[in-house]
Structure formats: C-alpha cells, structure tokens
Design a protein around this motif. Structure first.
Motif, short mmCIF file in Angstrom:
data_model
loop_
_atom_site.label_atom_id
_atom_site.label_comp_id
_atom_site.label_asym_id
_atom_site.label_seq_id
_atom_site.Cartn_x
_atom_site.Cartn_y
_atom_site.Cartn_z
N THR A 57 0.81 -1.23 0.00
CA THR A 57 0.00 0.00 0.00
C THR A 57 0.84 1.27 0.00
N LEU A 58 2.12 1.19 0.35
CA LEU A 58 2.92 2.41 0.43
C LEU A 58 3.48 2.78 -0.94
N TRP A 371 -8.39 2.29 7.62
CA TRP A 371 -8.21 3.40 6.66
C TRP A 371 -8.96 4.62 7.15
N LEU A 408 -5.84 0.01 3.78
CA LEU A 408 -4.94 0.43 4.86
C LEU A 408 -4.46 1.84 4.59
N SER A 410 -1.88 4.60 4.47
CA SER A 410 -0.41 4.60 4.50
C SER A 410 0.11 5.87 3.83
N VAL A 421 6.95 7.53 8.16
CA VAL A 421 5.97 6.59 7.58
C VAL A 421 4.80 6.46 8.57
N LEU A 423 1.12 4.47 9.23
CA LEU A 423 0.33 3.30 8.82
C LEU A 423 -0.93 3.17 9.68
N GLU A 469 8.74 -0.70 7.66
CA GLU A 469 7.41 -0.40 7.12
C GLU A 469 6.73 -1.62 6.49
N GLU A 470 7.51 -2.40 5.76
CA GLU A 470 6.86 -3.53 5.07
C GLU A 470 6.40 -4.61 6.05
N GLU A 473 3.36 -3.27 7.88
CA GLU A 473 2.20 -3.27 6.98
C GLU A 473 1.60 -4.68 6.92
#
Length: 501
Positions: A57-58, A371, A408, A410, A421, A423, A469-470, A473
């Motif tokens: 999503t980023l 979200w 989500l 992001s 970042v 989230l 971040e990954e 996420e």
C-alpha cells in the motif's frame, strides 16, 4: 443553455492538481478513443513523477509542475481548457467557464481541491500558503522580515518552520504538541531538537523544473518561466493554483533579513484572538506585549494565551476546506460534515454522472477499519486514479471492486529531514481507550511507535530509517495476534522481519 454548448465531451475533469491529472491519465489510457477535456484555471498542471510502489500500500512519488501541453502531447484525445468553472448544471449535463463558454459532458469528475482556511480575509499582513504563487510571495516578503508568526500545525507549518532562516519565528499551535495531525507528543519531542540543531548540508539539488511567476502588469497576463523556456499564458491572478508539492520549499530561498540560523519559539495550546495594526494597538486597551515597544512592528497578533506579539507578517497555515464553491448553486449535491462532496465507493457524488476525487470530496462509504481519509498527496493520487477507473468501468459496463489502497491508510513523507511513515490508525484514531502503545526511541536516530488493539497491530509511526514499514504493513493487514511477543516486538536486538516473513 443547452443550445449554447460549444462542444460535448465524453469525459470532463475539472482541476489540474494531482487528482485531476491522474484521473485524466487513467481515463485516456483505458479508453484512448474517448474525448476527454481537462478544465483548469492554472496554466500549469501537477503531475506524478518517479512513482515507486514501496510495498503493497505504500507509494512514493515526486510532484512536478508542467505546462499542460505536455499532457496534450501524451494523449491526443485530450483537450485542455484554461479557465475556471463559473457554474455547473447537472440537469443539462453542462458547465459554464468564467470566460463564458459552455461545455457538455457525459460524465464529469470534480477535482477542485481545497482552499486555505485563512485566519482572516483581505488582511495584507496575513499570508495563506497553499500554492506555488503564495510560496513565491512568501519568499519575497521573508527577505525583508525580522520576525514572522506562523499559525497552524499541519504539514506546511512543520516544513516552513524548519526551513526558515535568518528570521525569528513565533509558532502558534492549538495543540499540546507540534504536528499532531501526523503524530503524537512522543514523536513531537523526538523532532523538536532538530529545530535547535544546525540543518544538515543539502544533498543533491531538486531536479524538477520550477515555474517562477513574474508579477503581471495591471490587466496583463502572468508569465511562467520554466528552467529553459518561457511561455505566455493568460491567467487571472485570482484563480487558485494547485496545492504545493511535498517538497515545495526546494528551490525557493526561505531566508529572512537577519544573519544567523533559526530562532523558533513555540506557543502551545493557543489560537489567534485578534490581529491588528500598530495604530489599532495604540487605540486599544493595554496588551501584555513581549519586549517590544508599540509601533515598532507593522502588525500585532494577540493569542488566546494572553500574549501579544509584533511581527512583519503572519503566515496562516491552518489547513484547507473543500473547494466546492462553483459547483453547488442550483444542484443537489449531498455534502459531508466537513463540507466535502459526498462520494460512494465508486467515487460517485449524489448527482447522476458526476464523480469527485481528491480534497474536494469526502469518502462516505463504510471505511475499512484501518483506513481514514486525510487530505494528502497520496490520497489525491489514489482517488484520482480510482475515479478514472470507475468512470471507464461504467462506460465499458465492467464490474469494479473498491481498490486495495483503501484497505490500509499509509503515507510516506519527510519532516525535519527525517523519513516519516504512517500506517493504519497511527494516532489511535477512533479507538478510544481500547488500545496500547509500544514505543522505541533512539534520540536523533529513530522513533518507532506501534498501536495495538486486542493484541493486534492496528497502526504505526516510523520516523528515521527504520526499515520496518513492510513488516508492519503485513502485520496490520494479516491481523496476526501479537500477544505472545509482548514488549519484545520492538526489541532492537531481535530482527523482527525473521519472525514474520
């Protein structure tokens, strides 16, 4: 009205910002034969460049200003109409531009953006920052300034305060901490020392072309000069330009009249009570002034904490309101509480064949629990892209699902030279007291905050080069129960990626 239509287009998009331009690109590539018109008041448009999908999503991208002919060259089916919209007639499927022309549409997408919430209208000492023209005006006025007051606590205020040098800055924020749209008090404390430290040397200069605006002669047209070529464009200076890019301060010198670096003083939990000139100050009841004499500054600002400051000018960076003005009269748009056009999960407004995307609209479908809408660049791009897909799908009678980007929240940005970042419910939005926080902070290096609810990760703030971040996420999307890990989740000696690959 109907018989005056100059031309009817299959699709008309209003607004040359990120949402509008992305929508045009999407439609033109999906249905290359369709007649598409982009109506924009500004002679240059905002386009997404260097787009990179960082994770599911980023996404990261730059925003570039380009002359609109660049877009027309790319899409032969596109006509760019340089004018503002005067009125919209949804019943006759037509709209009128301020220069008196009338265009028909089969489907319309309104991407009118937002306009700045100014502290006060028509005050020459109050400057609202929203678009490239106002950023240049700021540069011009800053060069003669010794002290400014910045009011606001969003992204533009954060960047501005960090970038200004050679001028005292008094920063009035209504919250207990800076940047509370983006992060909590802990993250704010992590960033504050950067305001006192010397800024790191600038690395490579910004590569994108910048347009500079020369002041038009009375009644004349603006000239926008790019790096290599100048083009004359008629443009009335009252039209709102597109919003600023994430690195709007690159390429403009935010330097005051004094030598030396930054001097920033923060005034927390206060708003503006009154703005007055030195004459008005002399004729009003005595104020608690700082150290200065009455009359030594052109403008004074009284805050609700009882303090009054004199300054050269005030910068109003207090956010935006949806720019729906020209579209409402005579039509029946359902509006959200924040004043945006209500859109459903296909980006459709309540008027037939009218879509909307970006800052002008409010997402009124039932959101995914992770979200939320924030009026940011990333969402303008996602909404514009998805609106284009939805318009094309309807014309081609194809089914379409709500895009995954709305699963989500992001966002990647940069504040005070740190990568940031965000989230999910990164500030515990809407969770009430039913959540716990885990925080890891290494002064000057990184700040990691995780929001947990019912043992599952529901949000995170990552400041600095954390490389998490990954992983985070995935943990949010997979709704994995993290109770067994407890505090160890953020133990820097444990390579968390190994756990959850």
């Amino acid at each position: 009205m109907a018989n005056r239509k100059e031309k009817t287009f299959r699709f008309i998009i209003v607004g040359g910002g990120i949402a509008g331009v992305t929508c045009v690109e999407q439609l033109s590539s999906q249905i290359p034969s369709a007649d598409v018109a982009l109506i924009t008041a500004s002679p240059h448009i905002k386009t997404v460049t260097n787009y990179r999908q960082v994770s599911k999503t980023l996404e990261e991208f730059d925003v570039e200003e380009q002359a609109s002919c660049v877009l027309e060259e790319k899409f032969p089916n596109l006509t760019v109409i340089h004018s503002a919209v005067k009125s919209l007639h949804t019943r006759s499927h037509s709209l009128e531009t301020t220069d008196g022309r009338v265009f028909g549409y089969e489907k319309l997408c309104i991407c009118g953006g937002g306009r700045p919430k100014l502290l006060t209208q028509e005050n020459p000492y109050v400057l609202g920052i929203r678009d490239t023209d106002s950023a240049q005006e700021l540069q011009k006025r800053l060069s003669k300034a010794k002290r400014i007051v910045v009011v606001g606590n969003g992204g533009i205020a954060l960047e501005l305060v960090y970038e200004v040098e050679g001028c005292e800055v008094i920063w009035a924020v209504k919250d207990k901490a800076i940047g509370n749209t983006f992060f909590d008090a802990g993250a704010a404390q992590f960033l504050i020392p950067s305001l006192e430290a010397a800024k790191p040397e600038k690395d490579t200069p910004c590569k994108r072309p910048r347009y500079t605006t020369e002041e038009p002669a009375p009644g004349g047209s603006h000239t926008f000069t790019a790096d290599r070529h100048a083009r004359r464009q008629g443009s009335s200076s009252t039209e709102a330009g597109s919003a600023l890019g994430p690195d709007w301060h690159e390429g403009i010198v935010l330097q005051g009249s004094e030598q030396g670096t930054r001097r920033v003083s923060l005034e927390y939990q206060c708003e503006v009570e009154k703005i007055f000139t030195s004459e008005e100050l002399l004729n009003s009841p005595p104020q608690t002034l700082g150290h200065e004499n009455v009359g030594s500054w052109p403008v004074y600002i009284k805050l609700t904490n009882g303090k009054t400051f004199g300054c050269d000018f005030v910068v109003s960076a207090t956010g935006v309101v949806p720019n729906t003005e020209p579209f409402l009269h005579g039509n029946n748009f359902a509006l959200a509480d924040d004043g945006g056009l209500q859109v459903d999960d296909h980006m459709m407004t309540s008027e037939p064949d009218v879509y909307a995307a970006g800052d002008v609209c409010t997402a009124c479908w039932e959101h995914s629990p992770m979200w939320q809408q924030m009026r940011l660049w990333t969402q303008a791009r996602q909404m514009g892209w998805y609106a284009g897909r939805c318009m094309a799908a309807q014309v081609l009678s194809e089914p379409i699902e709500l895009d995954f980007c709305f699963e989500l929240f992001s966002h990647i940005t940069k504040f005070f030279n740190y990568k940031v970042v965000l989230l999910g419910k990164f500030n515990g939005q809407g969770l009430g007291s039913d959540h716990e926080l885990l925080v890891r902070c290494t002064k000057g290096l990184e700040y990691v905050k995780v929001v947990l609810s019912g043992g599952r990760m529901v949000g995170a703030v990552l400041i600095g080069e954390t490389d998490l971040e990954e992983t985070f996420e995935n943990l949010i999307l997979n709704e994995m129960d993290l109770t067994p890990y407890g505090e160890e989740l953020l133990n820097p000696n444990i390579d968390i990626e190994d756990y959850f690959d």
